[in-house]
Each structure stands twice: as C-alpha cells, then as structure tokens.
Scaffold this motif. Structure first.
Motif, PDB file in Angstrom:
ATOM      1  N   PHE A   1       0.813  -1.215   0.000  1.00 42.11           N
ATOM      2  CA  PHE A   1       0.000   0.000   0.000  1.00 42.11           C
ATOM      3  C   PHE A   1       0.851   1.271   0.000  1.00 42.11           C
ATOM      4  O   PHE A   1       0.306   2.375   0.023  1.00 42.11           O
TER       5      PHE A   1
ATOM      6  N   ASP B   1      -4.234   0.000   5.286  1.00 44.91           N
ATOM      7  CA  ASP B   1      -4.927  -1.123   4.659  1.00 44.91           C
ATOM      8  C   ASP B   1      -5.456  -0.826   3.263  1.00 44.91           C
ATOM      9  O   ASP B   1      -6.298  -1.556   2.741  1.00 44.91           O
ATOM     10  N   GLU B   2      -4.965   0.262   2.644  1.00 45.11           N
ATOM     11  CA  GLU B   2      -5.353   0.549   1.267  1.00 45.11           C
ATOM     12  C   GLU B   2      -4.291   1.431   0.621  1.00 45.11           C
ATOM     13  O   GLU B   2      -3.575   2.167   1.312  1.00 45.11           O
TER      14      GLU B   2
END
Length: 335
Positions: free
Chosen positions: A142, A195-196
């Motif tokens: 990420f 998380d992205e």
C-alpha cells in the motif's frame, strides 16, 4: 541482461543520435532530446544527466559548449531520474524512479535492482558500474516507494548520502565503497493508510547546515538531526556541522570544504579506529595529544600539533590515505 546492455550502449547511442567524435562539425549536435534532471558540479567541470532511458556524463568545463563524454544504460532501470556525484568527483550515482513515484516498488517480492540507485566510478571520463543500492527494509503493497531526491551529507573522508523513498521514508547510506553500499540510518513514518493504497511519503530530503529537511507529501515537513551510532561518531557529526552553505540547489551540487577544527581531526581518528588503520596505542596517543593541543594556545599549540603530524608521518598503516587526511587536518590546525 544489464552487462550486455552496458557493453552495447555506445553503438546503440551512436546509431540513434549520431557519433559526436566523427569529425563532422556541421549540423546540430547529436544527443538526447530530453532529460528528467541534470546535476551540475561546476567545481569539477562535470554534470550528470538522468535522461529517462540512460545516464549521461557531460563535460561542462566550457559552460557555453557542454559535451557528452560518456553514457550508460541498464535493463533494470525503468526511468533514469536524477544524479549525484560524490564530493571529490570520482563517483556518480543515478536513481531509477520506477513507476513515476506512484507505485509500490519496495515490497519484499520486488528485486533489489528495481527502483534503486546505480553506482558508478569515474575513470578517465568513463563510468564503470559498481553496484546497486536500494532501501533495505521491505515496504507494504500500500506504500508508494522508489528511489527519489537526496543529497550528500558532509561527513569528512566518507561518501554519505541521505535520500527520500516516498512512503519508504528516508535512508542514509555510506557508498564510500561503491561496490558495497550500506545503510547507516533511516526514518520511516509508516504507511499513510495501513490497509489501502495511498500516495504520500518523503518526496525530497536534503542536508542543510547541520539539519536534514524532508518534504513529506501527505504529512508535512520533517526536520532531523544526526545522532551518534556505531556507524557515525559524534566527532564526524560535529565536523559535518562546520560546513556552512549560503544556499543549496541540489541540481547545482556544491563542493564541501571543511575548515580547520579539532572535530575534523578527531573524525579522522574515529574512522581510523573503525578501519583498524591505527593500533590501540596509536589511537590513544593521538587522542591524548589532540586534547593537550586543544588546551594550549598560540605557538605552544602549534608545536604540539606539528609534533603530532610528524609522529603520524612515521606510522605504517593499512589505511594510509586516511592517515594522510588526518595529518593534513592536524597541520591545518597548526596553521
């Protein structure tokens, strides 16, 4: 492969752009039509051009008539982005901004040669490949991460660079031995979003008068100071702080010059301890004599320092070049 490409590069460049040494002075000068960055080093009369598909070495001793003197390419490089010389102009480093800075190229699965630095020595106007350097800590998928902007840190007697790696943070590495570069310090904020995918990180980082200033795209400006470690002594840091610049343009690389100081002499002593270039007894005697000299003034200090330089001149060392640097620093102090 990279080795074959480097060997074939001169004929490839000549085929595409013409040969500058063909004796024909008529018509436009051949060469690339665009470069991402060109770093000028006026004090040594050279420039390094990171020209997207390959790296150029330019003779700028006549600034009105720059001349290409060598070119390199590498199949592991996607986008030649910027160049940095070492302080004495015997080496050059090119960065590869694979993915334009927006891609995660520091994952554990990514080859160490991708999105990295390529290190070359300079010999009679030719660049000779030595090794790659890449941020050693794997980053998450990420985090956009690739080699980007940086500058030298004026640690005397060594080639030390600080460099930004987007969300990989900043890495300080020693490339004094260009075949074996090693990280000696780092700072990493971690991912902007855990998380992205997201865009951020250190876009550029430069040393300036004792401070390291990093522009973090998403989270503001970071300002650092060096602290001593097993890789960097207090005296080396103190000596670096004696270098003062009126301004810094990283694309107009300045030549670092260290004024006389006891920190400079002690920095070389620390390096000789690290390299094993002086025995324990020689190190102790040198440090004691420097301390004695610092307590003195005028002609007494001068006599002590000149005596130390004479004693060091009789030393047999495995690191003779560094001993000569130490002697020069001591004699500068003596005046």
């Amino acid at each position: 492969d990279s080795t074959a490409l480097r060997e074939r590069l001169p004929e490839m460049v000549a085929a595409r752009f013409g040969n500058q040494d063909d004796g024909d002075d008529d018509g436009p000068r051949p060469g690339p039509t665009q470069c991402h960055d060109i770093t000028l080093y006026p004090e040594i009369g050279l420039a390094g051009g990171a020209c997207e598909g390959y790296g150029l070495l330019l003779d700028i001793s006549d600034p009105a008539n720059p001349r290409r003197i060598d070119a390199v390419a590498d199949s592991n490089f996607a986008y030649w982005h910027s160049a940095t010389f070492n302080n004495d102009g015997t080496k050059i480093l090119f960065t590869d901004e694979w993915g334009g800075g927006g891609q995660p190229k520091c994952r554990e699965s990514d080859p160490m040669e991708w999105g990295a630095n390529a290190l070359f020595t300079l010999n009679d106007g030719e660049m000779e490949f030595q090794s790659y350097y890449k941020l050693p800590a794997p980053q998450s998928p990420f985090e956009n991460c690739v080699a980007h902007n940086g500058s030298l840190i004026p640690i005397p007697g060594r080639d030390i660079m600080v460099q930004s790696w987007y969300q990989g943070g900043i890495s300080i590495f020693d490339w004094t031995d260009p075949a074996n570069p090693v990280e000696i310090a780092f700072h990493d904020r971690g991912p902007v979003q855990p998380d992205e995918p997201s865009f951020g990180g250190s876009w550029s980082v430069y040393w300036y008068n004792g401070l390291i200033v990093s522009s973090e795209i998403a989270r503001g400006l970071d300002v650092f100071e060096l602290t001593p470690s097993a890789y960097l002594s207090e005296n080396e840091i103190a000596a670096s702080k004696t270098v003062e610049l009126d301004y810094l343009n990283a694309q107009g690389q300045p030549k670092y010059v260290w004024p006389p100081s006891f920190a400079l002499a002690r920095a070389y002593v620390d390096q000789l301890q690290r390299s094993g270039g002086l025995s324990a007894a020689e190190l102790a005697d040198t440090r004691e004599t420097l301390a004695d000299a610092e307590e003195e003034t005028g002609s007494t200090r001068q006599v002590v320092l000149r005596g130390l330089a004479e004693d060091l001149g009789g030393v047999t060392s495995s690191d003779a070049a560094k001993v000569r640097m130490l002697i020069e620093a001591v004699l500068m102090l003596a005046g």
